[in-house]
Design a protein around this motif. Structure first.
Motif, mmCIF file in Angstrom:
data_model
loop_
_atom_site.group_PDB
_atom_site.id
_atom_site.type_symbol
_atom_site.label_atom_id
_atom_site.label_comp_id
_atom_site.label_asym_id
_atom_site.label_seq_id
_atom_site.Cartn_x
_atom_site.Cartn_y
_atom_site.Cartn_z
ATOM 1 N N ASP A 1 0.822 -1.208 0.000
ATOM 2 C CA ASP A 1 0.000 0.000 0.000
ATOM 3 C C ASP A 1 0.858 1.260 0.000
ATOM 4 O O ASP A 1 0.537 2.249 -0.651
ATOM 5 N N LYS A 2 1.942 1.221 0.771
ATOM 6 C CA LYS A 2 2.812 2.392 0.878
ATOM 7 C C LYS A 2 4.110 2.106 0.118
ATOM 8 O O LYS A 2 4.855 1.194 0.466
ATOM 9 N N ARG A 3 4.365 2.920 -0.920
ATOM 10 C CA ARG A 3 5.501 2.633 -1.810
ATOM 11 C C ARG A 3 6.490 3.783 -1.932
ATOM 12 O O ARG A 3 7.527 3.632 -2.558
ATOM 13 N N PHE A 4 6.183 4.923 -1.336
ATOM 14 C CA PHE A 4 7.081 6.060 -1.470
ATOM 15 C C PHE A 4 8.434 5.771 -0.826
ATOM 16 O O PHE A 4 9.483 6.142 -1.353
ATOM 17 N N GLY A 5 8.419 5.068 0.306
ATOM 18 C CA GLY A 5 9.677 4.705 0.961
ATOM 19 C C GLY A 5 10.523 3.793 0.097
ATOM 20 O O GLY A 5 11.756 3.899 0.086
ATOM 21 N N LEU A 6 9.867 2.877 -0.647
ATOM 22 C CA LEU A 6 10.601 2.027 -1.586
ATOM 23 C C LEU A 6 11.313 2.873 -2.633
ATOM 24 O O LEU A 6 12.485 2.651 -2.947
ATOM 25 N N LEU A 7 10.588 3.843 -3.195
ATOM 26 C CA LEU A 7 11.168 4.699 -4.226
ATOM 27 C C LEU A 7 12.349 5.496 -3.690
ATOM 28 O O LEU A 7 13.406 5.562 -4.335
ATOM 29 N N GLU A 8 12.192 6.077 -2.531
ATOM 30 C CA GLU A 8 13.278 6.878 -1.964
ATOM 31 C C GLU A 8 14.525 6.027 -1.742
ATOM 32 O O GLU A 8 15.644 6.424 -2.096
ATOM 33 N N GLU A 9 14.346 4.827 -1.164
ATOM 34 C CA GLU A 9 15.507 3.971 -0.920
ATOM 35 C C GLU A 9 16.097 3.445 -2.224
ATOM 36 O O GLU A 9 17.322 3.283 -2.343
ATOM 37 N N GLN A 10 15.250 3.173 -3.222
ATOM 38 C CA GLN A 10 15.795 2.728 -4.513
ATOM 39 C C GLN A 10 16.685 3.810 -5.126
ATOM 40 O O GLN A 10 17.760 3.506 -5.665
ATOM 41 N N LEU A 11 16.261 5.051 -5.058
ATOM 42 C CA LEU A 11 17.086 6.133 -5.582
ATOM 43 C C LEU A 11 18.400 6.247 -4.815
ATOM 44 O O LEU A 11 19.461 6.479 -5.408
ATOM 45 N N GLU A 12 18.344 6.076 -3.510
ATOM 46 C CA GLU A 12 19.573 6.110 -2.710
ATOM 47 C C GLU A 12 20.517 4.980 -3.108
ATOM 48 O O GLU A 12 21.730 5.187 -3.270
ATOM 49 N N VAL A 13 19.963 3.772 -3.290
ATOM 50 C CA VAL A 13 20.797 2.607 -3.594
ATOM 51 C C VAL A 13 21.355 2.681 -5.014
ATOM 52 O O VAL A 13 22.562 2.493 -5.238
#
Length: 309
Positions: free
Chosen positions: A124-136
């Protein structure tokens, strides 16, 4: 700066690799700056999607070897589809295969049905995934050769990665888009080279650019350091009859296309593009939905782009 026009396709609606290659090669031949494609695994609306989906990065890898100058990218890859370590390898490899012509658009993902259809988790919540993907992803690319990269986040953990392979480009351009009022602009200001508005209301484009410029200022970045782009449906004809035919071919009403896209006669398309440029738009992704209609691309290159200066 002359408005940059790019070609953007939606292959999940029904397109083979060869269909996409033909459009990419026409894009290059006609002098558009880039060929971009969506990253989806399921057709939308009433389309059957035959012969079935094609993976965006597998496709772009093939096209990278069969083109020589046009830039290639996604609008946008979904953070739910791939682990960021795998994505960093894939994109860096395609950058090598293309001689340094790749760009990465990355978003949260939104189409729940395609995840259910192929067994891909869709939290349901995916913004944290996106932020960490950009960091990685950016962290792996930016790690000097001979050093390692480690990361410990809520969603991803990497330990002593060799952070290989490296892209050809010193920095692969990163595109972020979305309509959130605060978090998305801040994320774009932190990681991106380009901010994209995908299919916005025309009246909302200018105010949104103002929001993004404020996010840049808040992040300590120079004004204008983020390319401002929009993606809009394209359907243009030499005359009203040709435009109406192209609208029918993609199952859209002429009046609706005129309201929301780059549509109508050549003169109308030129006027819309000039108005977007006056609002601060620097790049337009022309969403081409009929991939068999290469004459449409030729018309844009020969008549519309010529009048933009």
């Amino acid at each position: 700066m002359t408005l940059d026009l790019r070609i953007f396709t939606e292959p999940q609606q029904g397109a083979t690799y060869d269909d996409q290659l033909a459009v990419a090669q026409a894009t290059e031949r006609l002098g558009f700056s880039a060929f971009f494609r969506s990253d989806h695994y399921l057709a939308m609306g009433d389309r059957d999607g035959l012969p079935g989906p094609t993976d965006s990065w597998v496709t772009l890898a093939g096209i990278a070897r069969e083109t020589s100058t046009v830039r290639l990218g996604t609008l946008v890859s979904s953070a739910t589809f791939r682990h960021p370590g795998v994505l960093a390898i894939q994109v860096a490899q395609v950058d090598q295969m293309s001689g340094g012509r790749v760009e990465l658009g990355l978003g949260t993902g939104w189409f729940a049905a395609e995840h259910a259809a192929y067994g891909i988790p869709f939290p349901d919540k995916r913004f944290g995934l996106l932020e960490e993907q950009l960091e990685v992803v950016t962290g792996l690319w930016n790690t000097p050769v001979g050093e390692t990269f480690s990361y410990s986040g809520a969603h991803y953990q990497l330990t002593d990665s060799p952070a290989l392979p490296k892209p050809v480009q010193p920095r692969i351009p990163v595109l972020v888009g979305g309509g959130g009022p605060r978090r998305t602009p801040a994320l774009a200001a932190r990681f991106a080279d380009e901010y994209n508005q995908s299919f916005p209301a025309i009246a909302d484009i200018g105010p949104r650019i103002t929001v993004i410029e404020q996010a840049l200022a808040d992040a300590g970045r120079e004004p204008g350091s983020l390319v401002q782009s929009v993606a809009l449906v394209a359907a243009v004809g030499q005359d009203e009859a040709e435009f109406t035919r192209r609208a029918a071919a993609i199952g859209r009403e002429p009046a609706e296309l005129r309201e929301h896209g780059i549509a109508g006669t050549v003169g109308e398309a030129v006027d819309r593009l000039k108005a977007l440029e006056a609002e601060g738009v620097q790049r337009v992704y022309l969403q081409v939905l009929d991939l068999a209609d290469l004459d449409h691309l030729d018309l844009f290159a020969r008549e519309v782009r010529r009048q933009l200066g």
